[in-house]
Design a protein around this motif. Structure first.
Motif, short mmCIF file in Angstrom:
data_model
loop_
_atom_site.label_atom_id
_atom_site.label_comp_id
_atom_site.label_asym_id
_atom_site.label_seq_id
_atom_site.Cartn_x
_atom_site.Cartn_y
_atom_site.Cartn_z
N ALA A 136 -0.05 42.41 17.89
CA ALA A 136 0.56 41.61 16.83
C ALA A 136 1.20 40.35 17.40
N ALA A 137 1.12 39.27 16.64
CA ALA A 137 1.74 38.00 17.04
C ALA A 137 2.73 37.59 15.94
N PRO A 138 3.96 38.09 16.00
CA PRO A 138 4.95 37.79 14.95
C PRO A 138 5.21 36.29 14.83
N ASP A 139 5.41 35.83 13.62
CA ASP A 139 5.68 34.42 13.35
C ASP A 139 6.89 34.33 12.43
N PRO A 140 8.09 34.56 12.96
CA PRO A 140 9.30 34.61 12.11
C PRO A 140 9.52 33.34 11.31
N SER A 141 9.21 32.19 11.89
CA SER A 141 9.48 30.93 11.19
C SER A 141 8.65 30.80 9.92
N SER A 142 7.52 31.52 9.85
CA SER A 142 6.65 31.39 8.68
C SER A 142 7.28 31.98 7.41
N PHE A 143 8.31 32.80 7.56
CA PHE A 143 8.93 33.41 6.39
C PHE A 143 9.62 32.38 5.50
N THR A 144 9.81 31.17 6.01
CA THR A 144 10.38 30.11 5.18
C THR A 144 9.46 29.79 4.00
N LEU A 146 8.27 31.84 2.00
CA LEU A 146 8.63 32.67 0.85
C LEU A 146 9.60 31.94 -0.07
N ALA A 147 10.36 31.00 0.51
CA ALA A 147 11.32 30.24 -0.30
C ALA A 147 10.80 28.86 -0.69
N SER A 148 9.96 28.28 0.19
CA SER A 148 9.54 26.89 -0.04
C SER A 148 8.09 26.76 -0.51
N GLY A 149 7.28 27.79 -0.31
CA GLY A 149 5.87 27.68 -0.66
C GLY A 149 5.60 27.96 -2.12
N ASP A 150 4.38 27.71 -2.53
CA ASP A 150 3.94 27.99 -3.90
C ASP A 150 3.84 29.51 -4.05
N PRO A 151 4.59 30.13 -4.97
CA PRO A 151 4.57 31.59 -5.11
C PRO A 151 3.19 32.15 -5.40
N ASP A 152 2.36 31.34 -6.09
CA ASP A 152 1.02 31.81 -6.42
C ASP A 152 0.05 31.70 -5.25
N GLN A 153 0.49 31.03 -4.17
CA GLN A 153 -0.39 30.84 -3.02
C GLN A 153 0.20 31.39 -1.73
N THR A 154 1.33 32.06 -1.81
CA THR A 154 2.00 32.57 -0.62
C THR A 154 1.91 34.09 -0.57
N THR A 155 1.63 34.61 0.60
CA THR A 155 1.54 36.06 0.75
C THR A 155 2.04 36.45 2.13
N LEU A 156 2.01 37.74 2.42
CA LEU A 156 2.49 38.26 3.69
C LEU A 156 1.34 38.54 4.64
N SER A 157 1.59 38.34 5.92
CA SER A 157 0.60 38.65 6.96
C SER A 157 0.88 40.06 7.49
N LEU A 158 -0.15 40.89 7.51
CA LEU A 158 -0.01 42.25 8.00
C LEU A 158 -0.52 42.36 9.43
N SER A 159 0.04 43.29 10.16
CA SER A 159 -0.43 43.57 11.52
C SER A 159 -1.88 44.02 11.49
N ASP A 160 -2.60 43.80 12.59
CA ASP A 160 -3.95 44.34 12.70
C ASP A 160 -3.88 45.86 12.76
#
Length: 286
Positions: A136-144, A146-160
């Motif tokens: 897994a390659a965690p990307d903590p900064s990408s969680f921003t 969830l607050a700034s992105g388009d809700p209809d185009q934002t989702t979560l990344s799952l581990s392999d």
């Protein structure tokens, strides 16, 4: 016939002799062997078959330790040999052989009185493959996002290596009982006898595969994320507790914190971005 075609034919004859145990007459003809030579070749084939079957036993026991315990050597060993002959490996790495075993168990009339074995095998194969999934390659900064992105185009990344399974049987409890001793075998047996169903969640936690019991709500959410839905759409795919009166209301914030901490969720991304999440080939409906 070209040299290439002859080589392919010879390889096919050899594989039939090794795996199917069929007629070796054509193979001996190709070897232009005498009766004495043919006897030596036959002994060589028998030795190879025996070694291959022993390898099959070890490979399946490594991938399916709980299944082996449940069936016992007297049943698991002949199963491994039969499966080797009828579903031979397609790759040189024998550790990648065995994915078809769950469906093979489901279709076996001899195991009709133990229908839960197929789902046990599905969870174990998911654990086996997750062990070699990409780190897994965690990307903590990408969680921003969830607050700034388009809700209809934002989702979560799952581990392999993520796999979900809705089983009609207490598969997680049975696996825990055999690998960890908790619950006890008696308690797991009681759950099986009572017809308890469980949702299994498999993922790569750090550098090791992990399995745990998932709620029906979490199962639905992870499946929706695997299907490529936005987070909003995934959360809208179920409302409140999946089984009213039997499960606590799903708290997304608590779930997300735990999912990030355990490596199940590695970040957030936009739907058009490339991401990684492994989905099990057989997905049951909730």
């Amino acid at each position: 016939m070209s040299v290439h075609a002859e080589l392919l034919r010879d390889q096919s004859l050899l594989l039939q002799a090794l795996f199917a145990g069929g007629d070796t007459a054509q193979l001996f003809d190709r070897l232009q062997s005498s009766s004495k030579h043919a006897a030596l070749v036959e002994r060589g084939l028998q030795t190879y078959r025996a070694n291959a079957e022993a390898l099959a036993e070890r490979a399946l026991m490594a991938a399916y330790p709980v299944l082996a315990q449940l069936m016992g050597d007297e049943s698991f060993v002949p199963l491994a040999r039969y499966f080797w002959r009828h579903t031979p490996p397609q790759r040189g790495d024998v550790a990648q052989w065995g994915a078809a075993l769950p469906d093979f168990l489901d279709a076996s009339p001899q195991l009709d009185n133990e229908p839960f074995l197929g789902d046990i095998a599905r969870v174990e194969w998911a654990l086996h493959t997750a062990a070699t999934a990409q780190d897994a390659a965690p990307d903590p900064s990408s969680f921003t996002l969830l607050a700034s992105g388009d809700p209809d185009q934002t989702t979560l990344s799952l581990s392999d290596g993520v796999m979900t399974l809705a089983s009609a049987y207490p598969v997680v409890s049975i696996i825990y009982a055999h690998l960890q001793g908790e619950p006890t075998l008696a308690q797991a047996g009681a759950l099986l006898g009572a017809g308890v169903a469980e949702h299994a969640l498999v993922w790569r936690r750090g550098f090791k595969p992990a399995v745990r019991l998932a709620s029906a709500a979490e199962y639905a959410l992870v499946r929706a994320l695997q299907a490529g839905l936005s987070l909003d759409a995934a959360l809208s795919s179920f409302c409140g507790p999946a089984r009213a009166g039997t499960e606590p209301e799903f708290d997304f914030n608590d779930w997300l914190a735990q999912a990030v901490q355990t490596g199940l969720v590695t970040g957030a991304h936009l739907l058009h971005a490339v991401h990684h999440s492994a989905e099990h080939p057989r997905q049951d409906t909730p």
